[in-house]
Design a protein around this motif. Sequence first.
Motif, PDB file in Angstrom:
ATOM      1  N   ASP A 285     101.097 114.197  80.248  1.00 48.10           N
ATOM      2  CA  ASP A 285     101.600 113.404  81.106  1.00 48.10           C
ATOM      3  C   ASP A 285     102.678 113.936  81.812  1.00 48.10           C
ATOM      4  O   ASP A 285     103.589 113.221  82.439  1.00 48.10           O
ATOM      5  CB  ASP A 285     102.139 111.899  80.560  1.00 48.10           C
ATOM      6  CG  ASP A 285     103.063 112.386  79.371  1.00 48.10           C
ATOM      7  OD1 ASP A 285     103.518 113.602  79.302  1.00 48.10           O
ATOM      8  OD2 ASP A 285     103.593 111.584  78.649  1.00 48.10           O
ATOM      9  N   GLY A 286     102.750 115.326  81.791  1.00 52.34           N
ATOM     10  CA  GLY A 286     103.967 115.900  82.408  1.00 52.34           C
ATOM     11  C   GLY A 286     104.897 116.371  81.318  1.00 52.34           C
ATOM     12  O   GLY A 286     105.878 117.260  81.471  1.00 52.34           O
ATOM     13  N   LYS A 287     105.156 115.537  80.288  1.00 50.99           N
ATOM     14  CA  LYS A 287     105.851 115.939  79.333  1.00 50.99           C
ATOM     15  C   LYS A 287     105.266 116.374  77.801  1.00 50.99           C
ATOM     16  O   LYS A 287     105.624 117.273  76.914  1.00 50.99           O
ATOM     17  CB  LYS A 287     106.843 114.725  78.962  1.00 50.99           C
ATOM     18  CG  LYS A 287     107.657 114.588  79.993  1.00 50.99           C
ATOM     19  CD  LYS A 287     108.580 113.424  79.501  1.00 50.99           C
ATOM     20  CE  LYS A 287     109.811 113.326  80.853  1.00 50.99           C
ATOM     21  NZ  LYS A 287     110.660 114.552  80.977  1.00 50.99           N
ATOM     22  N   THR A 288     104.333 115.593  77.640  1.00 45.99           N
ATOM     23  CA  THR A 288     103.711 115.532  75.904  1.00 45.99           C
ATOM     24  C   THR A 288     101.935 115.896  75.942  1.00 45.99           C
ATOM     25  O   THR A 288     101.425 114.871  76.985  1.00 45.99           O
ATOM     26  CB  THR A 288     104.121 114.486  75.116  1.00 45.99           C
ATOM     27  OG1 THR A 288     105.555 113.968  75.470  1.00 45.99           O
ATOM     28  CG2 THR A 288     103.786 114.413  73.656  1.00 45.99           C
ATOM     29  N   PHE A 289     101.946 116.828  75.403  1.00 48.17           N
ATOM     30  CA  PHE A 289     100.264 117.187  75.314  1.00 48.17           C
ATOM     31  C   PHE A 289      99.866 116.325  73.774  1.00 48.17           C
ATOM     32  O   PHE A 289     100.246 116.659  72.621  1.00 48.17           O
ATOM     33  CB  PHE A 289     100.187 118.400  75.116  1.00 48.17           C
ATOM     34  CG  PHE A 289      98.667 118.769  74.902  1.00 48.17           C
ATOM     35  CD1 PHE A 289      97.732 119.141  76.083  1.00 48.17           C
ATOM     36  CD2 PHE A 289      98.033 119.336  73.881  1.00 48.17           C
ATOM     37  CE1 PHE A 289      96.361 119.334  75.879  1.00 48.17           C
ATOM     38  CE2 PHE A 289      96.791 119.527  73.526  1.00 48.17           C
ATOM     39  CZ  PHE A 289      96.017 119.617  74.456  1.00 48.17           C
ATOM     40  N   ILE A 290      98.536 115.821  74.109  1.00 51.69           N
ATOM     41  CA  ILE A 290      98.034 114.881  72.983  1.00 51.69           C
ATOM     42  C   ILE A 290      96.827 115.518  72.561  1.00 51.69           C
ATOM     43  O   ILE A 290      95.719 115.443  73.687  1.00 51.69           O
ATOM     44  CB  ILE A 290      98.270 113.297  72.893  1.00 51.69           C
ATOM     45  CG1 ILE A 290      99.587 113.112  73.086  1.00 51.69           C
ATOM     46  CG2 ILE A 290      97.574 112.624  71.760  1.00 51.69           C
ATOM     47  CD1 ILE A 290      99.794 111.572  73.341  1.00 51.69           C
ATOM     48  N   ASN A 291      96.340 116.062  71.510  1.00 48.50           N
ATOM     49  CA  ASN A 291      95.177 116.537  71.097  1.00 48.50           C
ATOM     50  C   ASN A 291      94.224 115.603  70.960  1.00 48.50           C
ATOM     51  O   ASN A 291      94.426 114.806  70.268  1.00 48.50           O
ATOM     52  CB  ASN A 291      95.601 117.656  69.972  1.00 48.50           C
ATOM     53  CG  ASN A 291      94.352 118.521  69.593  1.00 48.50           C
ATOM     54  OD1 ASN A 291      93.201 118.366  70.330  1.00 48.50           O
ATOM     55  ND2 ASN A 291      94.375 119.195  68.510  1.00 48.50           N
TER      56      ASN A 291
END
Length: 532
Positions: A285-291
């Motif tokens: 989301d521009g800040k956090t990556f979720i695998n």
Amino acid sequence: MNATFSYFPLFLLALLACQPNATQNVQQLESSPAVKSADYYTEAHRPQFHFSPEANWMNDPNGMVYYDGEYHLFYQYYPDGDVWGPMHWGHAVSPDMVNWEHLPIALYPDKYGYIFSGSAVVDKQNTTGFKTGEHDPLVAIFTYHDTTGQRAGKNDFQTQGIAYSNDRGRTWTKYEGNPVIPNPGLRDFRDPKVSWHEESQQWVMIFARGDRVQIYNSPNLKDWTLASEFGEEQGTHGGVWECPDLFQLPIEGSNGQSKWVMLVSLNPGGANGGSGTMYFVGEFDGKTFINDNSAETVLWLDYGRDNYAGVSWSDIPKEDGRRLFMGWMSNWQYATRVPTSPWRSAMTIPRVLSLSSTDQGLRVKTSPVKELNTLRGISTDLAERMIAGSMDLSDEFEFDISTSEMNLEWDLSGSTATEVGIELTNAKGQSVAIGYDKARNEFYFDRANAGKVDFSDKFAGKFPAPNPSNASSIQMKMYIDVASVELFAQDGAVVMTDIFFPDEPFEQINFFANDGEAKLVSGQVWQLKRAW
Ligand code: FRU
């Protein structure tokens, strides 16, 4: 996992031991000669359609960015020797990623340290305020590696810096506010890859910190804020994480859906030992990556031994839309000892990364860029036939393979053989084999008997790559240069990149089907022209 990783300093120390007397084959060639001599790029093992520096040491591709009709390639470069040393950014440009023009060194070490790996972007909105003329500023974002601090036993010797160019990358100015990200006391804090995040209208930087990555945000490439960290207990941790990348890819065949892909290079701990590159698929989301996958899922971009530190090109025009990738075609296990002179290392061919739905989930597929077709010369169609045992098909080719580079594509079906594939051989009985092992349902690359192998005990061997499909058909597409094979099997679902050094060029190509037979449904081979 909380282990403190320090693999890099180990290899660095070993390599520093080779300096400053690393003067073997030193040549001060910084740009292409105006007129190339007839023997230009004809040394033993010199790649003919891969990028390699004229002389001296090269490792990771850096700062790959497209601007004003040119693909820029910067690279980790030591201009004073053919082993790793004080890092500069070498530079080349190309209209098509195939034909390259060498340019002078772009970035030299300075009081903050060597210039380690990083990226470059086009600052179209002049968020930096660096713009002075008609051109958009190109901004390079890289790691400073301060050996003085390292030798003094400090932990904070890697910081992030920036430099800019207002003349299409021809000259570069380091930003006076460097470093833009100081080190908070963490070893292995490097390799920034920056991109513009459209939705949140800000710059995103991903870089490696030990055995994970950090993500930072910035409005102007100068002021950065830590947004998140990713990687603890995710993927694999056999070594330090390096050279990450993060980008969005459309899902092929979907209705406009897309996912984010994170590339992470890992050294050691790669798929077949030493250096390797894995990837994650998820949301960002521009800040956090979720695998999207389970934490322990490990997906490899390439099962060969020789594709490392690769990242994607920045600023490819929307009308093109491809995610273009290139890696360093070597492995830290033996890179400084490969038997080439006066240069060391080449890049992989440029490739396109795409994302497709498979029975196992979303997977990255890799294919060679279409621009490589411009190198195609004479071609031969291989008529349908049964292959049994070992058959020399090079007689059918309308060109001499010992003086050629090749692009070979074939489809096999209904194989009863234990192993099928091709073997390149020379009069000295040296060979490499690229094949498929039916019982194990895996592809393999075998360079155990490839000629010069004893420069490292980690080099020779036979290395596997699992076939994700259970279908009986086998499809292999290969790019064969003087010293490398790149295999794209099953439509690019399986990739292997491997280098080799025969004492004499390979002059024969045998198709084999061991202990059974296989139907060659179709095949085509093209002679490839040299790009240098
Ligand atoms: C990867 C790497 C990077 C570093 C560079 C130094 O091969 O170790 O992490 O920035 O090489 O040359």
